[in-house]
Design a protein around this motif. Structure first.
Motif, PDB file in Angstrom:
ATOM      1  N   ILE A 212     -56.490 -31.362   6.706  1.00  0.00           N
ATOM      2  CA  ILE A 212     -56.029 -30.212   5.935  1.00  0.00           C
ATOM      3  C   ILE A 212     -56.728 -30.210   4.583  1.00  0.00           C
ATOM      4  O   ILE A 212     -56.784 -31.239   3.901  1.00  0.00           O
ATOM      5  CB  ILE A 212     -54.498 -30.261   5.739  1.00  0.00           C
ATOM      6  CG1 ILE A 212     -53.790 -30.358   7.101  1.00  0.00           C
ATOM      7  CG2 ILE A 212     -54.007 -29.042   4.970  1.00  0.00           C
ATOM      8  CD1 ILE A 212     -52.315 -30.701   6.991  1.00  0.00           C
ATOM      9  N   VAL A 213     -57.251 -29.063   4.181  1.00  0.00           N
ATOM     10  CA  VAL A 213     -57.917 -28.935   2.887  1.00  0.00           C
ATOM     11  C   VAL A 213     -57.156 -27.942   2.024  1.00  0.00           C
ATOM     12  O   VAL A 213     -56.819 -26.833   2.480  1.00  0.00           O
ATOM     13  CB  VAL A 213     -59.375 -28.477   3.053  1.00  0.00           C
ATOM     14  CG1 VAL A 213     -60.006 -28.184   1.695  1.00  0.00           C
ATOM     15  CG2 VAL A 213     -60.182 -29.551   3.784  1.00  0.00           C
ATOM     16  N   VAL A 214     -56.869 -28.342   0.797  1.00  0.00           N
ATOM     17  CA  VAL A 214     -56.187 -27.493  -0.180  1.00  0.00           C
ATOM     18  C   VAL A 214     -57.169 -27.183  -1.300  1.00  0.00           C
ATOM     19  O   VAL A 214     -57.779 -28.099  -1.873  1.00  0.00           O
ATOM     20  CB  VAL A 214     -54.933 -28.190  -0.756  1.00  0.00           C
ATOM     21  CG1 VAL A 214     -54.244 -27.293  -1.777  1.00  0.00           C
ATOM     22  CG2 VAL A 214     -53.978 -28.596   0.357  1.00  0.00           C
ATOM     23  N   GLU A 235     -54.752 -22.121   0.703  1.00  0.00           N
ATOM     24  CA  GLU A 235     -55.130 -21.606  -0.610  1.00  0.00           C
ATOM     25  C   GLU A 235     -54.034 -21.957  -1.608  1.00  0.00           C
ATOM     26  O   GLU A 235     -52.877 -21.567  -1.443  1.00  0.00           O
ATOM     27  CB  GLU A 235     -55.333 -20.093  -0.569  1.00  0.00           C
ATOM     28  CG  GLU A 235     -56.568 -19.656   0.185  1.00  0.00           C
ATOM     29  CD  GLU A 235     -56.835 -18.169   0.011  1.00  0.00           C
ATOM     30  OE1 GLU A 235     -55.960 -17.462  -0.533  1.00  0.00           O
ATOM     31  OE2 GLU A 235     -57.928 -17.731   0.398  1.00  0.00           O
ATOM     32  N   SER A 236     -54.408 -22.707  -2.630  1.00  0.00           N
ATOM     33  CA  SER A 236     -53.460 -23.083  -3.669  1.00  0.00           C
ATOM     34  C   SER A 236     -53.435 -21.980  -4.727  1.00  0.00           C
ATOM     35  O   SER A 236     -54.365 -21.849  -5.518  1.00  0.00           O
ATOM     36  CB  SER A 236     -53.877 -24.418  -4.298  1.00  0.00           C
ATOM     37  OG  SER A 236     -52.994 -24.774  -5.338  1.00  0.00           O
ATOM     38  N   LYS A 237     -52.389 -21.201  -4.722  1.00  0.00           N
ATOM     39  CA  LYS A 237     -52.267 -20.082  -5.655  1.00  0.00           C
ATOM     40  C   LYS A 237     -50.798 -19.878  -5.984  1.00  0.00           C
ATOM     41  O   LYS A 237     -49.913 -20.415  -5.301  1.00  0.00           O
ATOM     42  CB  LYS A 237     -52.866 -18.819  -5.051  1.00  0.00           C
ATOM     43  CG  LYS A 237     -52.289 -18.412  -3.708  1.00  0.00           C
ATOM     44  CD  LYS A 237     -53.057 -17.233  -3.116  1.00  0.00           C
ATOM     45  CE  LYS A 237     -52.509 -16.841  -1.752  1.00  0.00           C
ATOM     46  NZ  LYS A 237     -53.258 -15.709  -1.156  1.00  0.00           N
ATOM     47  N   PRO A 238     -50.491 -19.133  -7.054  1.00  0.00           N
ATOM     48  CA  PRO A 238     -49.091 -18.911  -7.427  1.00  0.00           C
ATOM     49  C   PRO A 238     -48.275 -18.382  -6.247  1.00  0.00           C
ATOM     50  O   PRO A 238     -48.710 -17.479  -5.525  1.00  0.00           O
ATOM     51  CB  PRO A 238     -49.186 -17.869  -8.548  1.00  0.00           C
ATOM     52  CG  PRO A 238     -50.530 -18.102  -9.147  1.00  0.00           C
ATOM     53  CD  PRO A 238     -51.421 -18.495  -8.005  1.00  0.00           C
ATOM     54  N   ALA A 263     -56.364 -32.612 -11.209  1.00  0.00           N
ATOM     55  CA  ALA A 263     -55.353 -31.711 -11.765  1.00  0.00           C
ATOM     56  C   ALA A 263     -53.962 -32.297 -11.553  1.00  0.00           C
ATOM     57  O   ALA A 263     -53.628 -32.753 -10.450  1.00  0.00           O
ATOM     58  CB  ALA A 263     -55.452 -30.337 -11.109  1.00  0.00           C
ATOM     59  N   ALA A 264     -53.127 -32.272 -12.599  1.00  0.00           N
ATOM     60  CA  ALA A 264     -51.819 -32.927 -12.540  1.00  0.00           C
ATOM     61  C   ALA A 264     -50.957 -32.412 -11.390  1.00  0.00           C
ATOM     62  O   ALA A 264     -50.340 -33.200 -10.661  1.00  0.00           O
ATOM     63  CB  ALA A 264     -51.091 -32.752 -13.870  1.00  0.00           C
ATOM     64  N   GLN A 265     -50.907 -31.090 -11.206  1.00  0.00           N
ATOM     65  CA  GLN A 265     -50.063 -30.544 -10.145  1.00  0.00           C
ATOM     66  C   GLN A 265     -50.577 -30.950  -8.765  1.00  0.00           C
ATOM     67  O   GLN A 265     -49.797 -31.253  -7.861  1.00  0.00           O
ATOM     68  CB  GLN A 265     -49.995 -29.017 -10.240  1.00  0.00           C
ATOM     69  CG  GLN A 265     -49.004 -28.381  -9.258  1.00  0.00           C
ATOM     70  CD  GLN A 265     -47.581 -28.891  -9.450  1.00  0.00           C
ATOM     71  OE1 GLN A 265     -47.043 -28.858 -10.553  1.00  0.00           O
ATOM     72  NE2 GLN A 265     -46.967 -29.388  -8.385  1.00  0.00           N
ATOM     73  N   CYS A 266     -51.896 -30.986  -8.609  1.00  0.00           N
ATOM     74  CA  CYS A 266     -52.455 -31.408  -7.328  1.00  0.00           C
ATOM     75  C   CYS A 266     -52.136 -32.877  -7.046  1.00  0.00           C
ATOM     76  O   CYS A 266     -51.858 -33.258  -5.898  1.00  0.00           O
ATOM     77  CB  CYS A 266     -53.959 -31.181  -7.306  1.00  0.00           C
ATOM     78  SG  CYS A 266     -54.459 -29.450  -7.227  1.00  0.00           S
ATOM     79  N   ILE A 267     -52.169 -33.698  -8.080  1.00  0.00           N
ATOM     80  CA  ILE A 267     -51.838 -35.107  -7.888  1.00  0.00           C
ATOM     81  C   ILE A 267     -50.379 -35.251  -7.453  1.00  0.00           C
ATOM     82  O   ILE A 267     -50.063 -36.006  -6.522  1.00  0.00           O
ATOM     83  CB  ILE A 267     -52.123 -35.910  -9.166  1.00  0.00           C
ATOM     84  CG1 ILE A 267     -53.635 -35.941  -9.449  1.00  0.00           C
ATOM     85  CG2 ILE A 267     -51.580 -37.339  -9.056  1.00  0.00           C
ATOM     86  CD1 ILE A 267     -54.003 -36.554 -10.771  1.00  0.00           C
ATOM     87  N   LYS A 268     -49.474 -34.516  -8.102  1.00  0.00           N
ATOM     88  CA  LYS A 268     -48.063 -34.573  -7.709  1.00  0.00           C
ATOM     89  C   LYS A 268     -47.873 -34.074  -6.279  1.00  0.00           C
ATOM     90  O   LYS A 268     -47.134 -34.659  -5.486  1.00  0.00           O
ATOM     91  CB  LYS A 268     -47.214 -33.763  -8.688  1.00  0.00           C
ATOM     92  CG  LYS A 268     -47.184 -34.336 -10.091  1.00  0.00           C
ATOM     93  CD  LYS A 268     -46.281 -33.559 -11.018  1.00  0.00           C
ATOM     94  CE  LYS A 268     -44.820 -33.787 -10.698  1.00  0.00           C
ATOM     95  NZ  LYS A 268     -43.928 -33.192 -11.724  1.00  0.00           N
ATOM     96  N   ASP A 269     -48.553 -32.975  -5.941  1.00  0.00           N
ATOM     97  CA  ASP A 269     -48.444 -32.440  -4.586  1.00  0.00           C
ATOM     98  C   ASP A 269     -48.998 -33.431  -3.560  1.00  0.00           C
ATOM     99  O   ASP A 269     -48.453 -33.563  -2.455  1.00  0.00           O
ATOM    100  CB  ASP A 269     -49.195 -31.115  -4.469  1.00  0.00           C
ATOM    101  CG  ASP A 269     -48.465 -29.953  -5.134  1.00  0.00           C
ATOM    102  OD1 ASP A 269     -47.273 -30.102  -5.464  1.00  0.00           O
ATOM    103  OD2 ASP A 269     -49.088 -28.892  -5.326  1.00  0.00           O
ATOM    104  N   SER A 270     -50.073 -34.122  -3.924  1.00  0.00           N
ATOM    105  CA  SER A 270     -50.672 -35.060  -2.970  1.00  0.00           C
ATOM    106  C   SER A 270     -49.727 -36.210  -2.658  1.00  0.00           C
ATOM    107  O   SER A 270     -49.661 -36.687  -1.516  1.00  0.00           O
ATOM    108  CB  SER A 270     -52.011 -35.585  -3.502  1.00  0.00           C
ATOM    109  OG  SER A 270     -51.851 -36.418  -4.640  1.00  0.00           O
ATOM    110  N   VAL A 271     -48.972 -36.666  -3.657  1.00  0.00           N
ATOM    111  CA  VAL A 271     -47.979 -37.713  -3.420  1.00  0.00           C
ATOM    112  C   VAL A 271     -46.849 -37.203  -2.543  1.00  0.00           C
ATOM    113  O   VAL A 271     -46.418 -37.864  -1.589  1.00  0.00           O
ATOM    114  CB  VAL A 271     -47.428 -38.242  -4.759  1.00  0.00           C
ATOM    115  CG1 VAL A 271     -46.259 -39.197  -4.513  1.00  0.00           C
ATOM    116  CG2 VAL A 271     -48.516 -38.944  -5.548  1.00  0.00           C
TER     117      VAL A 271
END
Length: 364
Positions: A212-214, A235-238, A263-271
């Protein structure tokens, strides 16, 4: 000897093509005539954040031809085609146990602006110029430690191979060397740049169940992810709940996450996207990120790790990737676009805009 370099003098300013001088070889060094060099996000950080100080000759994904070797060098000889990668000491516990990217003095000898003994490899009118990653490959010639030189097959197109020394090694190596997935495992990759898409190609080699690619909305990059082996793209969007979408696709999250954006939000989402006992590797340059350690990590026995250069041994890993490329199984050439050395600032601009995934500057 006299060389022509692309010099960074101040934060955020374009590189300038200038003349400089290259020091004589030490016993453990190699003189390389540069053929080409990839342009990496880390070069942009080096230009703007002064990682190695100013003035500096950047570039750390070089490829070229060996011209001369020091008296103690045994792994290459004049005429060999080589890819340049990171420098390491070779004698600390990490180096001796097969993890040179975790070398005790990695930062000093790659970002300190000087050789291991403190001398300058590059000068200009008698004044020291900082080098970068132990190679400073935005130059017509480079003096490199033998530890950072990788001999490659002369049948492969040398102009293409430089990015194997950092970005491609980082993405592919993290999947193949650090994660070492087993049959049926799944992965989510945040970021469809050169590092992330190299992770996609590596995951495809292993036929992972979900790849999966974000990425932010960018049809070119998302289509490239599909072409290279992604089973799903998000697609990472609002308004998009990325974690929920990953769990919808997989049922309970992925076994692995590769976070390349910083990116901070991407790091949190990845966890949060990995399943219990999952492993998340952060390979992008990042700042502060806030976690609830109990809820996000400990209570589900998750692991979050920083991985440098794919935890690979370049002299072993890079020739293997070249062989897979030659067989058509790792088509990283699809990511690239060539630029003249004189147009190096265009290469930086196109990379920053997302127009080009992996620019490569080519020397005449």
């Amino acid at each position: 000897m006299d060389i022509t370099v692309a010099m960074a003098r101040k934060s955020g300013e374009p590189l300038t093509i200038e003349e400089a001088q290259l020091a004589e070889l030490k016993s453990d060094e190699v003189l390389v005539k540069m053929v080409a060099s990839g342009v990496c996000h880390t070069d942009a950080v080096g230009r703007d954040a002064g990682m190695a100080g100013y003035p500096v000759v950047l570039g750390h994904e070089g490829s070229g031809i060996v011209q001369e070797i020091g008296s103690s060098v045994s792994t290459v000889e004049p005429g060999d085609h080589v890819v340049l990668s990171f420098n390491s000491c070779g004698v600390c516990d990490s180096c001796l146990s097969g993890h040179p990217a975790e070398c005790d003095i990695l930062n000093k000898i790659n970002f300190g602006g000087r050789r291991k003994d403190g001398s300058a490899a590059i000068t200009q009118n008698g004044e020291a110029v900082s080098n970068f990653f132990g190679q400073s490959s935005f130059s017509t010639y480079s003096v490199v430690s033998e530890r950072g030189v990788v001999k490659v097959d002369k049948d492969a197109d040398l102009k293409l191979l430089g990015p194997l020394g950092c970005g491609i090694q980082t993405g592919a190596g993290t999947v193949l060397q650090y994660f070492k997935p087993k049959f049926g495992d799944s992965i989510v990759i945040f970021g469809a740049g050169a590092v992330g898409l190299s992770g996609v190609m590596a995951a495809k080699l292993l036929n992972m169940a979900h790849i999966i690619v974000v990425n932010r909305p960018n049809p070119y990059r998302l289509n490239m992810a599909r072409e290279l082996g992604a089973t799903d793209v998000i697609e990472s969007k609002p308004g998009t709940d990325v974690v929920a979408e990953i769990k919808r696709i997989t049922g309970n999250g992925t076994d692995f996450a590769l976070e390349t954006t910083g990116a901070a939000q991407c790091i949190k989402d990845s966890v949060n996207a990995i399943k219990p006992r999952g492993i998340d590797a952060v390979v992008g340059i990042a700042g502060d990120v806030t976690f609830n350690v109990n809820e996000d990590i400990m209570s589900e026995s998750k692991t979050i790790a920083g991985v440098i250069e794919g935890d690979a041994i370049p002299q072993i890993f890079i020739p293997k990737i070249v062989k897979y490329y030659q067989k058509g199984l790792f088509p990283f050439d699809k990511l690239t676009k060539f630029y003249r050395f004189a147009d190096i600032n265009d290469a930086f601009s196109d990379s920053a805009s997302g127009k080009v995934i992996k620019p490569i500057v080519v020397f005449d």
